[in-house]
Design a protein around this motif. Structure first.
Motif, short mmCIF file in Angstrom:
data_model
loop_
_atom_site.label_atom_id
_atom_site.label_comp_id
_atom_site.label_asym_id
_atom_site.label_seq_id
_atom_site.Cartn_x
_atom_site.Cartn_y
_atom_site.Cartn_z
N LEU A 183 0.86 -1.18 0.00
CA LEU A 183 0.00 0.00 0.00
C LEU A 183 0.89 1.24 0.00
N HIS A 184 0.71 2.11 -0.99
CA HIS A 184 1.50 3.33 -1.12
C HIS A 184 0.58 4.53 -0.96
N VAL A 185 1.00 5.50 -0.17
CA VAL A 185 0.28 6.77 -0.05
C VAL A 185 0.86 7.70 -1.11
N ARG A 186 0.12 7.91 -2.19
CA ARG A 186 0.60 8.74 -3.28
C ARG A 186 0.41 10.23 -3.01
N ARG A 187 -0.54 10.56 -2.17
CA ARG A 187 -0.79 11.97 -1.84
C ARG A 187 -1.31 12.04 -0.43
N ALA A 188 -0.75 12.93 0.36
CA ALA A 188 -1.14 13.08 1.76
C ALA A 188 -1.16 14.56 2.13
N GLU A 189 -1.93 14.87 3.16
CA GLU A 189 -2.02 16.24 3.68
C GLU A 189 -1.95 16.20 5.20
#
Length: 557
Positions: free
Chosen positions: A365-371
């Motif tokens: 599982l990859h987090v491609r965009r986070a805030e």
């Protein structure tokens, strides 16, 4: 010959010798690296396709402007504008008089700084691990140990020049043993790539102006009064006298450029991407097994997000098959979230799209965009009745039909209908900040509230076409009568009710072609009850206002 007084400029309209605006460099953007790549970049902002290269002779002259004291001056100029004699620091009134077709944009130093930092992050991930923001508009890239991976220093520099050119940026780069020498080469010389041979920075720097040593302004002025204009002349002076007259600032910059004093770098550190993975001793191939291991991976991903104080906006599931063909499942979220149950539901609905083939031997599982996502205060929410959260519903719909098919229309401050709206994310509630007014601004005397771009006095259709569509076989009386009939997309319509005209003038400050443009809008209803929003190009009297063609702008409910 009497002096000519330019409006807002004072007795010297040529602005020769004036300092550039604070926050901007006179020569433009640059990148340097140390064995060091220096790059002087001037951004060409054209309205054609993104990344297209336009020759200077064919490009539209473009400048950015900012207020400097009591006047508005040029902050940066494109190559086309510089070819016409426009330079940073020149008064905007003089520039407009010199180049009537000049395009002007507001300067945005904060945005330029953010773009420069994003570029530094990209270079640190793809080209070299050491990238430093040298000043307001510069980068230092350390090529030590990485140049051979790209075919050598010259080939690497040329590849960077071409990469930036494909994105609409004209770049000139220099390579040297020291950051100071590369900085100077980037701002002086010919050719897209300027390489100083190893150990030859003294010969390369001696004929260059002392302004290329990054000296303080007061030191440059004093050296000019003393007749010291080149680095060679400065290097020939006794060091003791230089230290007494200029303290250590001048000697430090000179030694750093020549390589006798170290210049430490403070590189940017790209944030590490959050990911969790699981490898299997035996391949799995069933939906139940994939769902089981998703239930194991998602809590680990949520823990990593919580540790970093982040919320996921885009997550990708990568399943490595035995035959080497990966399966990818990507989900998006309307708001930053680290709700494990919600993430698991969204991913679980996409398991049916996975083709396991001969089996899957790894999942990640990859987090491609986070805030950033911090703690929320729930005191008022526990007492008062709050509206339901639409985030989970929007996430389910978007991940089923696609993000490009679900959006919200946001108002934009513009009189032209097709420019008065923009498509935003379904739950995007960002509101544009009101401009900060000076104390002597006359707009402070207006006690009324700011009008909404979509004012109730001017009703607009529910659907506005992205581009107006031309109408055929229109029958109408000039100059102010609505059409009696028209044909749209091959279907004739007979008008039974109409209201108008509503006249909208062109935005002359955006495009010179709209200086005299006029549109007359009508709300019409045909015999079948369909309501349309039409306009005629021109006022019906003067030919310069339009060609009297009719267009369909939108439809009412």
């Amino acid at each position: 010959m009497p002096a000519v007084q330019y409006p807002g400029e004072g007795p010297h309209p040529d602005a020769h010798g004036r300092e550039p605006i604070a926050g901007y460099a006179a020569a433009g953007r640059f990148f340097q690296t140390g064995r060091t790549l220096g790059d002087l970049v001037a951004r060409v902002c054209v309205e054609e396709t993104v990344g297209s290269l336009v020759p200077v002779r064919d490009a539209v002259p473009l400048v950015t402007a900012a207020r400097q004291g009591g006047r508005v001056a040029i902050a940066a100029a494109s190559p086309a504008a510089q070819a016409l004699g426009l330079r940073p620091g020149m008064a905007l009134t003089q520039a407009r008089a010199q180049v009537p077709e000049l395009q002007v944009r507001d300067a945005d130093p904060a945005g330029d700084r953010a773009d420069l930092r994003r570029l530094a992050m990209l270079l640190a991930r793809r080209w070299t691990p050491v990238v430093d923001l040298s000043d307001r508009d510069g980068l230092l890239l350390d090529l030590t140990g990485v140049a051979h991976l790209h075919g050598g220093e010259a080939r690497m520099a040329l590849r960077l020049v071409r990469l930036l050119a494909r994105h609409g940026v004209h770049a000139c780069m220099g390579v040297a043993d020291t950051a100071g020498a590369a900085w100077a080469l980037a701002r002086h010389g010919r050719g897209a790539v300027r390489i100083c041979p190893p150990g030859a920075q003294i010969e390369a720097l001696d004929p260059l102006p002392v302004t290329l040593l990054r000296l303080p302004e007061n030191a440059i002025e004093l050296l000019a009064r003393l007749g010291v204009t080149t680095v060679g002349q400065l290097r020939a002076l006794p060091r003791g006298q230089l230290a007494r007259r200029f303290s250590d600032a001048v000697l430090a910059r000179l030694d750093q450029a020549l390589g006798t004093r170290a210049e430490p770098l403070d590189p940017v550190v790209p944030p590490e991407r959050i990911q969790v993975d699981q490898r299997f001793a035996e391949p799995i191939a069933t939906a139940e097994a994939i769902a089981h291991w998703l239930g194991e991976l998602v809590p680990r991903l949520v823990a990593a997000l919580r540790e970093g104080g982040l919320g996921a906006r885009q997550v990708e599931l990568v399943l490595d098959r035995v035959d080497g063909v990966p399966q990818r499942v990507r989900i998006g979220l309307a708001r930053a979230s680290r709700d494990g149950a919600h993430l698991l539901r969204l991913l679980g609905r996409r398991i049916e799209t996975v083709e396991p083939g001969y089996g899957i031997d790894a999942m990640a599982l990859h987090v491609r965009r986070a805030e950033p996502l911090g703690a929320e205060t729930l005191g008022a929410a526990l007492v008062e009745e709050t509206p339901p959260d639409l985030g989970p519903l929007v996430d389910r719909i978007v991940n089923r039909i696609g993000a490009q098919r679900m959006w919200r229309v946001a108002p934009v401050e513009s009189d032209v209908p097709e420019r008065s709206m923009a498509c935003t994310a379904p739950l995007d509630t960002a509101v544009a900040a009101e401009p900060t007014l000076r104390e002597d601004d006359v707009r402070r005397l207006d006690g009324r509230g700011t009008d909404h771009p979509w004012h109730a006095r001017w009703p607009r259709p529910v659907r506005v076409l992205r581009r107006p569509e031309r109408l055929d076989h229109v029958m109408a009386e000039l100059p102010d009568q609505p059409p009696r009939r028209f044909t749209w997309r091959g279907v004739p319509h007979v008008v039974v009710h109409a209201d108008g005209p509503e006249r909208i003038a062109g935005e002359w400050w955006r495009r010179p072609a709209e200086r005299d443009a006029v549109r007359d809008y009508f709300r019409v209803e045909d015999e079948h009850g369909h309501r349309f929003w039409l306009y005629r190009s021109g006022d019906g009297l003067r030919g310069e206002t339009g060609d009297l063609s009719w267009w369909l702008q939108g439809m009412f409910a």
